[in-house]
Design a protein around this motif. Structure first.
Motif, mmCIF file in Angstrom:
data_model
loop_
_atom_site.group_PDB
_atom_site.id
_atom_site.type_symbol
_atom_site.label_atom_id
_atom_site.label_comp_id
_atom_site.label_asym_id
_atom_site.label_seq_id
_atom_site.Cartn_x
_atom_site.Cartn_y
_atom_site.Cartn_z
ATOM 1 N N ALA A 191 0.825 -1.207 0.000
ATOM 2 C CA ALA A 191 0.000 0.000 0.000
ATOM 3 C C ALA A 191 0.855 1.251 0.000
ATOM 4 O O ALA A 191 0.577 2.221 -0.725
ATOM 5 C CB ALA A 191 -0.937 -0.017 1.205
ATOM 6 N N LEU A 192 1.895 1.263 0.813
ATOM 7 C CA LEU A 192 2.793 2.420 0.840
ATOM 8 C C LEU A 192 3.412 2.671 -0.526
ATOM 9 O O LEU A 192 3.612 3.814 -0.933
ATOM 10 C CB LEU A 192 3.904 2.195 1.871
ATOM 11 C CG LEU A 192 3.694 2.735 3.278
ATOM 12 C CD1 LEU A 192 4.838 2.283 4.172
ATOM 13 C CD2 LEU A 192 3.591 4.250 3.284
ATOM 14 N N SER A 193 3.722 1.606 -1.238
ATOM 15 C CA SER A 193 4.428 1.751 -2.511
ATOM 16 C C SER A 193 3.563 2.386 -3.595
ATOM 17 O O SER A 193 4.098 2.948 -4.550
ATOM 18 C CB SER A 193 4.940 0.386 -2.986
ATOM 19 O OG SER A 193 3.883 -0.441 -3.454
ATOM 20 N N VAL A 194 2.233 2.297 -3.465
ATOM 21 C CA VAL A 194 1.359 2.841 -4.508
ATOM 22 C C VAL A 194 0.601 4.084 -4.071
ATOM 23 O O VAL A 194 -0.041 4.740 -4.900
ATOM 24 C CB VAL A 194 0.347 1.777 -5.007
ATOM 25 C CG1 VAL A 194 1.062 0.616 -5.656
ATOM 26 C CG2 VAL A 194 -0.568 1.302 -3.883
ATOM 27 N N ALA A 195 0.655 4.441 -2.782
ATOM 28 C CA ALA A 195 -0.147 5.575 -2.297
ATOM 29 C C ALA A 195 0.410 6.918 -2.737
ATOM 30 O O ALA A 195 -0.327 7.896 -2.847
ATOM 31 C CB ALA A 195 -0.254 5.522 -0.776
ATOM 32 N N GLY A 196 1.710 6.992 -2.954
ATOM 33 C CA GLY A 196 2.296 8.243 -3.425
ATOM 34 C C GLY A 196 2.607 9.251 -2.343
ATOM 35 O O GLY A 196 2.873 10.415 -2.636
ATOM 36 N N PHE A 197 2.606 8.824 -1.074
ATOM 37 C CA PHE A 197 2.994 9.698 0.027
ATOM 38 C C PHE A 197 4.400 9.337 0.485
ATOM 39 O O PHE A 197 4.896 8.238 0.194
ATOM 40 C CB PHE A 197 2.007 9.559 1.193
ATOM 41 C CG PHE A 197 0.602 9.960 0.856
ATOM 42 C CD1 PHE A 197 0.311 11.254 0.461
ATOM 43 C CD2 PHE A 197 -0.440 9.045 0.924
ATOM 44 C CE1 PHE A 197 -0.979 11.638 0.138
ATOM 45 C CE2 PHE A 197 -1.730 9.406 0.609
ATOM 46 C CZ PHE A 197 -2.009 10.711 0.218
ATOM 47 N N PRO A 198 5.086 10.226 1.205
ATOM 48 C CA PRO A 198 6.440 9.910 1.662
ATOM 49 C C PRO A 198 6.476 8.587 2.430
ATOM 50 O O PRO A 198 5.669 8.371 3.343
ATOM 51 C CB PRO A 198 6.792 11.095 2.568
ATOM 52 C CG PRO A 198 5.956 12.226 2.048
ATOM 53 C CD PRO A 198 4.679 11.600 1.594
ATOM 54 N N ALA A 199 7.396 7.711 2.040
ATOM 55 C CA ALA A 199 7.486 6.394 2.679
ATOM 56 C C ALA A 199 8.825 6.189 3.363
ATOM 57 O O ALA A 199 9.083 5.105 3.881
ATOM 58 C CB ALA A 199 7.261 5.295 1.639
ATOM 59 N N ASP A 200 9.658 7.230 3.381
ATOM 60 C CA ASP A 200 10.949 7.091 4.060
ATOM 61 C C ASP A 200 10.775 7.147 5.575
ATOM 62 O O ASP A 200 11.573 6.587 6.322
ATOM 63 C CB ASP A 200 11.931 8.160 3.595
ATOM 64 C CG ASP A 200 11.355 9.568 3.652
ATOM 65 O OD1 ASP A 200 10.117 9.715 3.712
ATOM 66 O OD2 ASP A 200 12.145 10.527 3.627
ATOM 67 N N ARG A 201 9.713 7.802 6.031
ATOM 68 C CA ARG A 201 9.371 7.852 7.455
ATOM 69 C C ARG A 201 7.853 7.746 7.553
ATOM 70 O O ARG A 201 7.129 8.576 7.023
ATOM 71 C CB ARG A 201 9.857 9.156 8.102
ATOM 72 C CG ARG A 201 11.359 9.316 8.122
ATOM 73 C CD ARG A 201 11.779 10.684 8.674
ATOM 74 N NE ARG A 201 11.463 10.836 10.077
ATOM 75 C CZ ARG A 201 10.585 11.707 10.565
ATOM 76 N NH1 ARG A 201 9.927 12.508 9.747
ATOM 77 N NH2 ARG A 201 10.368 11.794 11.863
ATOM 78 N N PHE A 202 7.376 6.693 8.226
ATOM 79 C CA PHE A 202 5.936 6.507 8.340
ATOM 80 C C PHE A 202 5.611 5.862 9.676
ATOM 81 O O PHE A 202 6.475 5.327 10.370
ATOM 82 C CB PHE A 202 5.390 5.668 7.183
ATOM 83 C CG PHE A 202 5.885 4.246 7.161
ATOM 84 C CD1 PHE A 202 5.198 3.237 7.814
ATOM 85 C CD2 PHE A 202 7.043 3.915 6.466
ATOM 86 C CE1 PHE A 202 5.650 1.925 7.797
ATOM 87 C CE2 PHE A 202 7.505 2.612 6.433
ATOM 88 C CZ PHE A 202 6.812 1.611 7.107
ATOM 89 N N VAL A 203 4.323 5.920 10.034
ATOM 90 C CA VAL A 203 3.819 5.337 11.273
ATOM 91 C C VAL A 203 2.768 4.298 10.908
ATOM 92 O O VAL A 203 1.799 4.613 10.210
ATOM 93 C CB VAL A 203 3.183 6.415 12.180
ATOM 94 C CG1 VAL A 203 2.624 5.787 13.445
ATOM 95 C CG2 VAL A 203 4.197 7.485 12.536
ATOM 96 N N PHE A 204 2.962 3.059 11.375
ATOM 97 C CA PHE A 204 1.976 2.012 11.148
ATOM 98 C C PHE A 204 1.195 1.791 12.433
ATOM 99 O O PHE A 204 1.766 1.445 13.467
ATOM 100 C CB PHE A 204 2.655 0.709 10.720
ATOM 101 C CG PHE A 204 1.705 -0.446 10.570
ATOM 102 C CD1 PHE A 204 0.632 -0.370 9.691
ATOM 103 C CD2 PHE A 204 1.878 -1.603 11.315
ATOM 104 C CE1 PHE A 204 -0.255 -1.431 9.564
ATOM 105 C CE2 PHE A 204 1.001 -2.664 11.186
ATOM 106 C CZ PHE A 204 -0.063 -2.585 10.304
ATOM 107 N N GLU A 205 -0.126 2.002 12.374
ATOM 108 C CA GLU A 205 -0.973 1.908 13.558
ATOM 109 C C GLU A 205 -1.828 0.648 13.590
ATOM 110 O O GLU A 205 -2.613 0.458 14.522
ATOM 111 C CB GLU A 205 -1.887 3.139 13.638
ATOM 112 C CG GLU A 205 -1.157 4.414 14.032
ATOM 113 C CD GLU A 205 -0.751 4.402 15.512
ATOM 114 O OE1 GLU A 205 -1.557 3.979 16.358
ATOM 115 O OE2 GLU A 205 0.378 4.830 15.808
#
Length: 279
Positions: A122-136
């Motif tokens: 999902a991160l790979s296709v969402a188009g938002f920054p993925a170098d720093r993220f929070v998984f809840e």
């Protein structure tokens, strides 16, 4: 610890498309003595498809403390085991952590067999920054607890990722747009790698309208990816926040005043600390 100890393989399995089970994963699942699965009935279908006849043992939240010593004993006597979940990479919102924790304390070799992950896909296709993220993971099912958690996450500037069930997806998006603002950008990604895979990115308000327009859009397994909050300008803190902070600052050190104001308002303690420094 005996030199004959076996290896515990943590094996990623498909999240939809069976072709995503790697040749290495197939080989490991064939060669181990036992496959430890979240739901043996579900996993048996996958193994049958690939002609894998390795015995299965269930491991879930209700029996993992009971089963872990038995599985560790098998590992300690030289058996190689594989841990799988119903879909994707084990331990991402799945049982098995206790077994892994105990295996490490017993110096048992643990080997990852990487592969599908709904989170990473999902991160790979969402188009938002993925170098720093929070998984809840999954937000609380009860509305009040879910809203409290979303309020706590309101100032988070990193990309946010959630899993959500179909019967709660509308309520979840509704709460997000009310608490984080209708114009916050997000993406709902459903049924990854399956026939009806869908990636829909827009504002939270538009996503809510899109999901509401056709009930079938609310079906499936969802990953929600939300753009992080914009950085707060310390010079534009609202007057109520400034008042709370300044009152606390009269009797408390700067760091403690920032922490307490953050707990009251939901604004980042670093933002408030910088405000106190005059930055």
């Amino acid at each position: 610890m005996s030199n004959l100890s076996g290896t515990l393989y943590v094996v990623a399995t498909p999240i939809g498309n069976l072709q995503d089970l790697s040749p290495r994963a197939q080989a490991v699942l064939r060669e181990v003595t036992l496959i430890v699965a979240e739901d043996t009935r579900h996993s048996r279908h996958l193994l049958t498809h690939f002609g894998i006849n390795t015995p299965l043992q269930s491991l879930h939240e209700h029996n993992e403390h009971q089963m872990t010593p038995i599985l560790l004993q098998r590992l300690q006597t030289g058996n190689n085991l594989a841990l799988i979940s119903d879909a994707g990479t084990p331990l991402i919102s799945d049982p098995g952590r206790y077994l892994l924790e105990m295996a490490h304390t017993q110096a048992i070799t643990v080997v990852p067999i990487p592969g599908p992950s709904a989170l990473v896909s999902a991160l790979s296709v969402a188009g938002f920054p993925a170098d720093r993220f929070v998984f809840e993971g999954f937000l609380p099912a009860k509305a009040s607890a879910r809203q409290q958690q979303l309020n706590h996450l309101a100032p988070e500037q990193r990309t946010l990722v959630f899993y959500e069930a179909p019967h709660r997806i509308l309520d979840c998006i509704q709460d997000m747009k009310q608490i984080w603002g209708e114009q916050r950008q997000a993406a709902v990604i459903k049924e990854l790698t399956k026939c009806f895979e869908t990636v829909y990115r827009s504002t939270l308000a538009d996503i809510f309208a899109w999901l509401s327009a056709q009930p079938e859009r609310q079906k499936g397994e969802f990953v929600i990816v939300v753009q992080g909050a914009p950085p707060l300008d310390t010079k534009t803190l609202d007057l109520n926040t400034q008042r709370i902070f300044n009152l606390l600052r009269q009797d408390l050190p700067l760091k403690q005043a920032a922490q307490l104001t953050s707990e009251i308002t939901g604004i980042s303690k670093n933002t408030l600390y910088n405000f106190g420094l005059g930055k």
